[in-house]
Motif scaffolding. Structure first.
Motif, PDB file in Angstrom:
ATOM      1  N   PRO A  22       0.832  -1.195   0.000  1.00 22.77           N
ATOM      2  CA  PRO A  22       0.000   0.000   0.000  1.00 22.77           C
ATOM      3  C   PRO A  22       0.875   1.257   0.000  1.00 22.77           C
ATOM      4  CG  PRO A  22      -0.759  -1.564   1.658  1.00 22.77           C
ATOM      5  CD  PRO A  22       0.559  -2.074   1.139  1.00 22.77           C
ATOM      6  N   ALA A  23       0.367   2.297  -0.600  1.00 21.51           N
ATOM      7  CA  ALA A  23       1.111   3.552  -0.691  1.00 21.51           C
ATOM      8  C   ALA A  23       1.377   4.126   0.695  1.00 21.51           C
ATOM      9  CB  ALA A  23       0.323   4.562  -1.515  1.00 21.51           C
ATOM     10  N   PRO A  24       2.597   4.626   0.910  1.00 26.87           N
ATOM     11  CA  PRO A  24       2.851   5.319   2.168  1.00 26.87           C
ATOM     12  C   PRO A  24       2.196   6.698   2.151  1.00 26.87           C
ATOM     13  CG  PRO A  24       4.791   5.405   0.768  1.00 26.87           C
ATOM     14  CD  PRO A  24       3.778   4.560   0.060  1.00 26.87           C
ATOM     15  N   ALA A  25       1.960   7.247   3.316  1.00 24.24           N
ATOM     16  CA  ALA A  25       1.496   8.631   3.414  1.00 24.24           C
ATOM     17  C   ALA A  25       2.682   9.532   3.084  1.00 24.24           C
ATOM     18  CB  ALA A  25       0.989   8.921   4.817  1.00 24.24           C
ATOM     19  N   VAL A  26       2.410  10.653   2.432  1.00 25.85           N
ATOM     20  CA  VAL A  26       3.451  11.616   2.068  1.00 25.85           C
ATOM     21  C   VAL A  26       3.141  12.914   2.784  1.00 25.85           C
ATOM     22  CG1 VAL A  26       4.534  12.893   0.175  1.00 25.85           C
ATOM     23  CG2 VAL A  26       3.756  10.540  -0.192  1.00 25.85           C
ATOM     24  N   SER A  27       4.179  13.502   3.387  1.00 24.97           N
ATOM     25  CA  SER A  27       3.985  14.799   4.032  1.00 24.97           C
ATOM     26  C   SER A  27       5.122  15.743   3.677  1.00 24.97           C
ATOM     27  CB  SER A  27       3.880  14.649   5.557  1.00 24.97           C
ATOM     28  OG  SER A  27       5.093  14.195   6.117  1.00 24.97           O
ATOM     29  N   ILE A  28       4.797  17.026   3.757  1.00 26.10           N
ATOM     30  CA  ILE A  28       5.821  18.065   3.648  1.00 26.10           C
ATOM     31  C   ILE A  28       6.190  18.449   5.064  1.00 26.10           C
ATOM     32  CG2 ILE A  28       5.217  18.934   1.368  1.00 26.10           C
ATOM     33  CD1 ILE A  28       3.476  21.062   2.732  1.00 26.10           C
ATOM     34  N   SER A  29       7.430  18.874   5.253  1.00 25.00           N
ATOM     35  CA  SER A  29       7.939  19.087   6.604  1.00 25.00           C
ATOM     36  C   SER A  29       7.586  20.431   7.211  1.00 25.00           C
ATOM     37  CB  SER A  29       9.458  18.941   6.605  1.00 25.00           C
ATOM     38  OG  SER A  29      10.028  20.035   5.914  1.00 25.00           O
ATOM     39  N   GLY A  30       7.252  21.398   6.391  1.00 27.28           N
ATOM     40  CA  GLY A  30       7.051  22.740   6.905  1.00 27.28           C
ATOM     41  C   GLY A  30       8.341  23.530   6.891  1.00 27.28           C
ATOM     42  N   GLY A  31       9.456  22.821   6.741  1.00 25.30           N
ATOM     43  CA  GLY A  31      10.746  23.491   6.767  1.00 25.30           C
ATOM     44  C   GLY A  31      11.631  23.182   5.588  1.00 25.30           C
ATOM     45  N   CYS A  32      11.943  21.903   5.406  1.00 25.05           N
ATOM     46  CA  CYS A  32      12.996  21.631   4.432  1.00 25.05           C
ATOM     47  C   CYS A  32      12.769  20.439   3.517  1.00 25.05           C
ATOM     48  CB  CYS A  32      14.319  21.452   5.166  1.00 25.05           C
ATOM     49  SG  CYS A  32      14.278  20.137   6.381  1.00 25.05           S
ATOM     50  N   GLY A  33      11.822  19.602   3.720  1.00 25.45           N
ATOM     51  CA  GLY A  33      11.729  18.416   2.876  1.00 25.45           C
ATOM     52  C   GLY A  33      10.428  17.666   3.001  1.00 25.45           C
ATOM     53  N   TYR A  34      10.527  16.352   2.868  1.00 24.93           N
ATOM     54  CA  TYR A  34       9.376  15.464   2.808  1.00 24.93           C
ATOM     55  C   TYR A  34       9.574  14.291   3.759  1.00 24.93           C
ATOM     56  CZ  TYR A  34       8.876  17.820  -1.683  1.00 24.93           C
ATOM     57  OH  TYR A  34       8.762  18.754  -2.670  1.00 24.93           O
ATOM     58  N   TRP A  58       3.765  25.447   7.971  1.00 16.11           N
ATOM     59  CA  TRP A  58       3.110  24.256   8.504  1.00 16.11           C
ATOM     60  C   TRP A  58       3.473  23.005   7.703  1.00 16.11           C
ATOM     61  CZ3 TRP A  58      -0.106  23.641  12.682  1.00 16.11           C
ATOM     62  CH2 TRP A  58      -0.429  24.806  13.373  1.00 16.11           C
ATOM     63  N   SER A  59       3.662  21.916   8.420  1.00 16.00           N
ATOM     64  CA  SER A  59       3.768  20.605   7.777  1.00 16.00           C
ATOM     65  C   SER A  59       2.354  20.105   7.532  1.00 16.00           C
ATOM     66  CB  SER A  59       4.531  19.629   8.677  1.00 16.00           C
ATOM     67  OG  SER A  59       3.820  19.384   9.882  1.00 16.00           O
ATOM     68  N   ALA A  60       2.228  19.170   6.593  1.00 15.84           N
ATOM     69  CA  ALA A  60       0.913  18.616   6.279  1.00 15.84           C
ATOM     70  C   ALA A  60       1.085  17.352   5.452  1.00 15.84           C
ATOM     71  CB  ALA A  60       0.090  19.630   5.477  1.00 15.84           C
ATOM     72  N   PHE A  61       0.096  16.481   5.559  1.00 16.57           N
ATOM     73  CA  PHE A  61       0.038  15.357   4.632  1.00 16.57           C
ATOM     74  C   PHE A  61      -0.468  15.897   3.309  1.00 16.57           C
ATOM     75  CE2 PHE A  61      -0.060  13.147   8.699  1.00 16.57           C
ATOM     76  CZ  PHE A  61       0.907  12.187   8.469  1.00 16.57           C
ATOM     77  N   ILE A  62       0.086  15.378   2.205  1.00 16.52           N
ATOM     78  CA  ILE A  62      -0.281  15.865   0.876  1.00 16.52           C
ATOM     79  C   ILE A  62      -0.596  14.708  -0.052  1.00 16.52           C
ATOM     80  CG2 ILE A  62       1.118  17.970   1.078  1.00 16.52           C
ATOM     81  CD1 ILE A  62       3.200  16.544  -0.813  1.00 16.52           C
ATOM     82  N   GLU A  63      -1.298  15.017  -1.118  1.00 16.63           N
ATOM     83  CA  GLU A  63      -1.473  14.064  -2.207  1.00 16.63           C
ATOM     84  C   GLU A  63      -0.094  13.876  -2.854  1.00 16.63           C
ATOM     85  OE1 GLU A  63      -3.988  12.355  -3.505  1.00 16.63           O
ATOM     86  OE2 GLU A  63      -5.574  13.160  -2.216  1.00 16.63           O
ATOM     87  N   PRO A  64       0.342  12.656  -3.089  1.00 16.15           N
ATOM     88  CA  PRO A  64       1.662  12.439  -3.694  1.00 16.15           C
ATOM     89  C   PRO A  64       1.843  13.159  -5.026  1.00 16.15           C
ATOM     90  CG  PRO A  64       0.787  10.392  -2.853  1.00 16.15           C
ATOM     91  CD  PRO A  64      -0.315  11.409  -2.732  1.00 16.15           C
ATOM     92  N   SER A  65       0.778  13.311  -5.782  1.00 12.95           N
ATOM     93  CA  SER A  65       0.891  13.986  -7.075  1.00 12.95           C
ATOM     94  C   SER A  65       1.259  15.461  -6.933  1.00 12.95           C
ATOM     95  CB  SER A  65      -0.417  13.850  -7.858  1.00 12.95           C
ATOM     96  OG  SER A  65      -1.479  14.483  -7.139  1.00 12.95           O
ATOM     97  N   ASP A 107     -10.127  18.489   8.498  1.00 14.87           N
ATOM     98  CA  ASP A 107     -11.020  17.541   7.828  1.00 14.87           C
ATOM     99  C   ASP A 107     -10.389  17.011   6.543  1.00 14.87           C
ATOM    100  OD1 ASP A 107     -12.980  17.749   9.773  1.00 14.87           O
ATOM    101  OD2 ASP A 107     -14.086  19.333   8.710  1.00 14.87           O
ATOM    102  N   ARG A 108      -9.715  17.877   5.798  1.00 10.77           N
ATOM    103  CA  ARG A 108      -9.056  17.429   4.568  1.00 10.77           C
ATOM    104  C   ARG A 108      -7.889  16.503   4.884  1.00 10.77           C
ATOM    105  NH1 ARG A 108      -9.380  23.142   1.740  1.00 10.77           N
ATOM    106  NH2 ARG A 108     -11.490  22.989   0.922  1.00 10.77           N
ATOM    107  N   GLN A 109      -7.157  16.803   5.965  1.00 12.23           N
ATOM    108  CA  GLN A 109      -6.068  15.921   6.369  1.00 12.23           C
ATOM    109  C   GLN A 109      -6.625  14.540   6.718  1.00 12.23           C
ATOM    110  OE1 GLN A 109      -2.258  16.959   7.038  1.00 12.23           O
ATOM    111  NE2 GLN A 109      -3.290  17.648   5.189  1.00 12.23           N
ATOM    112  N   ALA A 110      -7.724  14.511   7.467  1.00 11.77           N
ATOM    113  CA  ALA A 110      -8.348  13.239   7.855  1.00 11.77           C
ATOM    114  C   ALA A 110      -8.856  12.487   6.630  1.00 11.77           C
ATOM    115  CB  ALA A 110      -9.483  13.490   8.840  1.00 11.77           C
ATOM    116  N   ASP A 111      -9.472  13.201   5.683  1.00 14.02           N
ATOM    117  CA  ASP A 111      -9.964  12.558   4.461  1.00 14.02           C
ATOM    118  C   ASP A 111      -8.825  11.937   3.668  1.00 14.02           C
ATOM    119  OD1 ASP A 111     -12.561  13.293   5.067  1.00 14.02           O
ATOM    120  OD2 ASP A 111     -12.591  14.998   3.677  1.00 14.02           O
ATOM    121  N   LEU A 112      -7.713  12.646   3.582  1.00 14.68           N
ATOM    122  CA  LEU A 112      -6.549  12.137   2.845  1.00 14.68           C
ATOM    123  C   LEU A 112      -6.008  10.870   3.507  1.00 14.68           C
ATOM    124  CD1 LEU A 112      -4.385  12.573   0.615  1.00 14.68           C
ATOM    125  CD2 LEU A 112      -3.141  13.940   2.271  1.00 14.68           C
ATOM    126  N   LEU A 113      -5.866  10.898   4.815  1.00 17.21           N
ATOM    127  CA  LEU A 113      -5.331   9.742   5.537  1.00 17.21           C
ATOM    128  C   LEU A 113      -6.306   8.562   5.527  1.00 17.21           C
ATOM    129  CD1 LEU A 113      -3.621  11.546   8.523  1.00 17.21           C
ATOM    130  CD2 LEU A 113      -2.527  10.514   6.529  1.00 17.21           C
TER     131      LEU A 113
END
Length: 180
Positions: A31-43, A108-115, A133-139
């Motif tokens: 299964p695909a891993p969750a992808v997030s941005i760090s809020g600072g420098c990366g993923y 802010w860091s956040a989970f994102i759509e990989p695309s 709510d969008r973060q919860a929907d994505l996860l």
């Protein structure tokens, strides 16, 4: 543990993160891993396990992924949790669950759509807190890695000379130690 994480310290390493994401899905059939941005420098790529695995199993899995998919990464540009030595260090700046405000960048860091990963190469953070709510929907669309798929991935990733019994030992639940 029920999760493991690979942190890419530089936003410029999105191509490596995307390669790992695709390899896990397409080649290992996980299964695909969750992808997030760090809020600072990366993923970060977050791997969820449907059943707990030992710290050694999770860190061994990450070590193999590093060898097979991330060998081009420069030293110091990747961090892993749990760490390669199997350490379950206290959550540090390498293990901050999104969404969170990065004190240094003010983003802010956040989970994102990989695309959308490449959109954040120049600035891997959000100006404002992501919608919960969008973060919860994505996860909610993500699946954890079933134990049998985890074992199958380790078998596929094992060096050819490694005996199957060694692979089985790495993924067999251990009793008593409590490290999981």
């Amino acid at each position: 543990v029920r999760a493991a994480m690979v942190k890419f310290e530089r936003a410029a390493d999105w191509d490596l993160a995307a390669r790992l994401y695709q390899g896990v899905r397409d080649e290992l059939e996980l299964p695909a891993p969750a992808v997030s941005i760090s809020g600072g420098c990366g993923y970060q790529l977050w791997f969820s396990f449907s059943e707990p695995v030992t710290v050694d199993q999770a860190s061994g899995f990450l070590s193999i992924l590093r060898q097979d998919y991330l060998s081009e990464a420069l030293p110091g540009h990747l961090k892993f949790w749990p760490e390669a030595d199997g350490a379950l260090s206290a959550p540090s700046n390498s293990m901050v669950l999104p969404p969170a405000l990065d004190a240094e960048s003010g983003k802010w860091s956040a989970f994102i759509e990989p695309s959308l990963g490449s959109v954040f190469v120049d600035e891997p953070g959000l100006e404002m807190a992501p919608n919960s709510d969008r973060q919860a929907d994505l996860l909610a669309t993500l699946r954890s890695i079933p134990r049998e798929n985890f074992q199958g991935a380790l078998v596929r990733l094992a060096p050819p000379a490694e005996a199957a019994s060694d692979v089985d030992e790495r993924v067999r639940p251990h009793s008593g130690s409590g490290s999981g």
